[in-house]
Each structure stands twice: as C-alpha cells, then as structure tokens.
Enzyme design. Sequence first.
Site, mmCIF file in Angstrom:
data_model
loop_
_atom_site.group_PDB
_atom_site.id
_atom_site.type_symbol
_atom_site.label_atom_id
_atom_site.label_comp_id
_atom_site.label_asym_id
_atom_site.label_seq_id
_atom_site.Cartn_x
_atom_site.Cartn_y
_atom_site.Cartn_z
ATOM 1 N N TYR A 294 13.396 -9.479 -12.869
ATOM 2 C CA TYR A 294 12.041 -9.082 -12.460
ATOM 3 C C TYR A 294 11.001 -9.852 -13.282
ATOM 4 C CZ TYR A 294 8.129 -5.868 -11.639
ATOM 5 O OH TYR A 294 6.925 -5.321 -11.302
ATOM 6 N N LYS B 85 7.909 -12.364 -12.138
ATOM 7 C CA LYS B 85 6.496 -12.051 -12.428
ATOM 8 C C LYS B 85 5.834 -13.156 -13.257
ATOM 9 C CE LYS B 85 5.985 -8.329 -10.142
ATOM 10 N NZ LYS B 85 4.987 -8.288 -9.052
ATOM 11 N N ASP C 26 19.272 1.239 -24.176
ATOM 12 C CA ASP C 26 17.935 1.573 -24.687
ATOM 13 C C ASP C 26 16.871 0.625 -24.136
ATOM 14 O OD1 ASP C 26 18.142 3.823 -26.219
ATOM 15 O OD2 ASP C 26 18.371 2.770 -28.128
ATOM 16 N N HIS D 195 0.811 -1.225 0.000
ATOM 17 C CA HIS D 195 0.000 0.000 0.000
ATOM 18 C C HIS D 195 0.842 1.272 0.000
ATOM 19 C CE1 HIS D 195 1.047 -0.451 4.212
ATOM 20 N NE2 HIS D 195 0.670 0.802 4.418
ATOM 21 N N THR E 33 0.997 -1.677 -18.035
ATOM 22 C CA THR E 33 2.041 -1.101 -18.861
ATOM 23 C C THR E 33 2.921 -0.184 -18.006
ATOM 24 O OG1 THR E 33 2.397 -0.009 -20.960
ATOM 25 C CG2 THR E 33 0.678 0.920 -19.562
ATOM 26 N N ARG F 25 7.567 3.687 -25.817
ATOM 27 C CA ARG F 25 6.952 3.154 -24.601
ATOM 28 C C ARG F 25 5.520 3.675 -24.492
ATOM 29 N NH1 ARG F 25 10.919 0.702 -24.813
ATOM 30 N NH2 ARG F 25 12.479 0.196 -23.238
ATOM 31 N N SER G 32 3.913 -6.931 -14.925
ATOM 32 C CA SER G 32 4.246 -5.780 -15.752
ATOM 33 C C SER G 32 4.468 -6.239 -17.179
ATOM 34 C CB SER G 32 5.493 -5.084 -15.202
ATOM 35 O OG SER G 32 6.592 -5.254 -16.046
ATOM 36 N N SER G 33 4.528 -5.274 -18.084
ATOM 37 C CA SER G 33 4.672 -5.612 -19.505
ATOM 38 C C SER G 33 6.030 -6.234 -19.812
ATOM 39 C CB SER G 33 4.467 -4.358 -20.353
ATOM 40 O OG SER G 33 5.334 -3.335 -19.932
ATOM 41 N N CYS G 34 6.978 -6.185 -18.865
ATOM 42 C CA CYS G 34 8.293 -6.760 -19.173
ATOM 43 C C CYS G 34 8.294 -8.282 -19.117
ATOM 44 C CB CYS G 34 9.372 -6.173 -18.278
ATOM 45 S SG CYS G 34 9.240 -6.696 -16.588
ATOM 46 N N LEU H 16 3.968 2.714 -15.886
ATOM 47 C CA LEU H 16 3.104 3.610 -15.111
ATOM 48 C C LEU H 16 3.869 4.847 -14.662
ATOM 49 C CD1 LEU H 16 1.484 0.882 -12.830
ATOM 50 C CD2 LEU H 16 0.505 1.911 -14.907
ATOM 51 N N TRP I 204 18.925 9.167 -21.317
ATOM 52 C CA TRP I 204 19.673 7.921 -21.507
ATOM 53 C C TRP I 204 19.301 7.285 -22.848
ATOM 54 C CZ3 TRP I 204 18.812 4.983 -16.204
ATOM 55 C CH2 TRP I 204 19.390 5.738 -15.176
ATOM 56 N N HIS J 48 12.116 4.768 -12.982
ATOM 57 C CA HIS J 48 11.778 4.558 -14.388
ATOM 58 C C HIS J 48 11.850 5.900 -15.116
ATOM 59 C CE1 HIS J 48 10.095 0.696 -12.956
ATOM 60 N NE2 HIS J 48 10.534 0.295 -14.122
HETATM 61 P P1 GDP Z 1 12.095 -0.054 -19.309
HETATM 62 O O1 GDP Z 1 10.783 0.460 -19.828
HETATM 63 O O2 GDP Z 1 11.981 -1.356 -18.588
HETATM 64 O O3 GDP Z 1 13.132 -0.102 -20.386
HETATM 65 O O4 GDP Z 1 12.647 0.916 -18.146
HETATM 66 P P2 GDP Z 1 12.886 2.476 -17.965
HETATM 67 O O5 GDP Z 1 11.615 3.198 -17.735
HETATM 68 O O6 GDP Z 1 13.937 2.609 -16.906
HETATM 69 O O7 GDP Z 1 13.551 2.989 -19.342
HETATM 70 C C1 GDP Z 1 12.792 3.216 -20.508
HETATM 71 C C2 GDP Z 1 13.646 3.882 -21.564
HETATM 72 O O8 GDP Z 1 13.903 5.242 -21.171
HETATM 73 C C3 GDP Z 1 15.032 3.253 -21.792
HETATM 74 O O9 GDP Z 1 15.296 3.307 -23.197
HETATM 75 C C4 GDP Z 1 15.957 4.200 -21.045
HETATM 76 O O10 GDP Z 1 17.292 4.182 -21.516
HETATM 77 C C5 GDP Z 1 15.280 5.525 -21.351
HETATM 78 N N1 GDP Z 1 15.673 6.641 -20.479
HETATM 79 C C6 GDP Z 1 16.044 7.882 -20.898
HETATM 80 N N2 GDP Z 1 16.407 8.657 -19.879
HETATM 81 C C7 GDP Z 1 16.227 7.911 -18.751
HETATM 82 C C8 GDP Z 1 16.430 8.178 -17.375
HETATM 83 O O11 GDP Z 1 16.866 9.253 -16.964
HETATM 84 N N3 GDP Z 1 16.114 7.167 -16.486
HETATM 85 C C9 GDP Z 1 15.626 5.954 -16.927
HETATM 86 N N4 GDP Z 1 15.314 5.018 -16.018
HETATM 87 N N5 GDP Z 1 15.452 5.679 -18.242
HETATM 88 C C10 GDP Z 1 15.744 6.634 -19.130
#
Ligand code: GDP
Length: 319
Positions: free
Chosen positions: A143, A147, A276, A19, A171, A216, A114-116, A173, A209, A186
């Site tokens: 992870y 799941k 990526d 929670h 998906t 997404r 999760s979607s992963c 969030l 990054w 994330h």
């Molecule tokens: P994913 O959806 O499981 O891949 O997890 P994330 O939400 O951490 O990353 C999603 C995408 O966003 C990846 O391609 C990351 O490299 C990109 N990304 C860009 N900038 C950032 C950042 O500052 N933090 C994170 N976590 N991801 C980033």
Amino acid sequence: MTAGKSYSLKGKRVWVAGHKGMVGSAIVRRLASEDCTILTADRATADLRNQDQVTAFIRDSKPQLVFLAAAKVGGILANATYPADFLFDNLAIQNNVIDAAYRNGVEKLVFLGSSCIYPKLAPQPIREDALLTGPLEPTNEWYAIAKIAGLKLCESYRKQYGCDYVSAMPTNLYGPGDNFNLETSHVAAALLVKAVQARESGASRLDVWGSGKPLREFMHVDDCADALVYVAKNYSEDLHINVGSGQEVSIAELARIMLDVTGAKAELVFDASKPDGTPRKLMDSSRLAALGWRPRIGLREGMAQTLVWYLANAAKARH
Ligand code: GDP
C-alpha cells in the site's frame, strides 16, 4: 510557511472519488455546507481501475476539483494477505484519475495517502521530509509503495504541467463508515466491535493483537474531511502535507477506552502471535497547523460517537 494561492470552492463541480468509503463519505458530508456541486461515480459507471471508464467519466461530468479518496485499504492482516491487490489496484486507480484529470483540465486535485508512506523507524513525530529516508514497515509496504508513487505523480504533474495537484497524508482514521470486519479492519474499528461483542456476550476476555505497546495517533474522519477541504482551499505546494490530530495512545490504552465507552467488563488478553507492525506512528502536523487548521474531536468523544453510529448501522457495517 507560505500558504500558496488560495482556491475557492464557490460554484465549483467537485468529484469525490471513493465517495462510499469512510473518508470519501465524510468529505461528501463536509462539502454539503459549501456552495459547490458534488459529483460521485458508482463502480458500475466508472471502475477506477479502468482507464477508459475514468476518462469518460471525467470528460462527461467535467469536475473542476477532485478529491482522490478512492483506494483499496485494509489493516495489517489484509495488507499481508492481498499484496498484489494493494499494489496494483492502488497504482491503477491513481494513475487513471490523476492523468485523466490533467487531460481534461481539472483545476485542483487532492490526493490522499496515509502515514504508512514513511519509513518504519522514522524520527517521531514524523515530518514530511522523512519520506524515502529509510526502509518501510514490511506489513504495509504494498500500500505504501503505491501511495508514494501517487504523491510523486502529483508532484511530477505540478512540475511538468503546472497542475495544482496536492497530496495529503492522513494519520490513522476512525469513525462512521469504517470497515468493521474483524479480518480486514484497522485497529480502532476492530477493538470497537470486539468490545461491543464482549459486552453483548458477557465475555471475560477481549483479544488484542500483538503486545498492546505500539503507539498510534488517531483522528476522527470528520476532522480529517474538514482538514482536506481546508487543504483544497489553502494549500498549493509540491511537498505533500501531513494531516494528523496529535492524539497518540498505545494500543492497550485504546482497548481500555473501548471497554469504557462500550461498558464491557472484559480483561485484555494480548495475542503475541499477531504482528505489532511499526512501533510508533505519530505525525508532525505543524505545517497544517501553520496554515491555520485545528482538529476538534477528542478521541474518547469520537469513539463514543462512532459507537452510536456502529450500533445504528451494525447490520450494514458488519457484512
Ligand atoms: P497499522 O497502523 O498499519 O499497523 O494497522 P492496524 O490499525 O491494523 O494495527 C495497528 C496496531 O493495532 C497493530 O499493532 C495491531 O497488531 C494492533 N491490533 C490490536 N488488536 C487488533 C485488531 O483486532 N485488529 C487490528 N487490525 N489490529 C489490532
């Protein structure tokens, strides 16, 4: 698709496991408008990795419905850094809660994944039946493996014991209560923080990054919580169900939305030394739509609302 038997929350004792997390706290907010009693357990009462404590909590508090929203979660870097924690903690939490639920007569359980869970190169939009059809995305396989085991555990308890336990796969969030720590968050939370920092410092660049090209899907956590309550009431099938918004953007587009929403004037700089991850992750949520549920919160509006929450709670959220 048949909805299966419906489940009423009226007068029920509902345990939201997890929670304090983003999803769990959104479920608690959403349940406030239902005629039910909400149960929660602090870590001091029940460490969910501890079977005896979980069993004692369920036996004593007697929930009838459980939302299993407790998990060790994190972004792309956290998964790579703590693989053992991501696999072991999540397996332990779900094994303990699902088995204790069965042994203590819990009527309904909604397990969150999760979607992963889906293969890295699953056909898009990803349908539920893409599960286990190909290799996982390596950056979050720890992870994902946990799941997948969790949703199969629910399916096996349905088959062997007739438990009405279902699994929902949200998906990506975002929203209030997210993890805003730049190392472990994330992408949505990370880019929101970076844009706020760029506006405050007047920085001319914002680091993104990877290439900015991955696609997404993003969903506001309040939409997700609403969908999960809907699933609890209306879904009862062996197969897990996707919970998505259909709102897909590239990471670069998401970063631009953050600049707009915060008013930061920085230029986006892409950091190719960071991964990526999977190139595209869009869920096919048509089975949920067929049950009659629709998302309500648009991405820009949702991000603006999250920004307001973040600014009001920044001290707490940043630690
Ligand atoms: P994913 O959806 O499981 O891949 O997890 P994330 O939400 O951490 O990353 C999603 C995408 O966003 C990846 O391609 C990351 O490299 C990109 N990304 C860009 N900038 C950032 C950042 O500052 N933090 C994170 N976590 N991801 C980033």
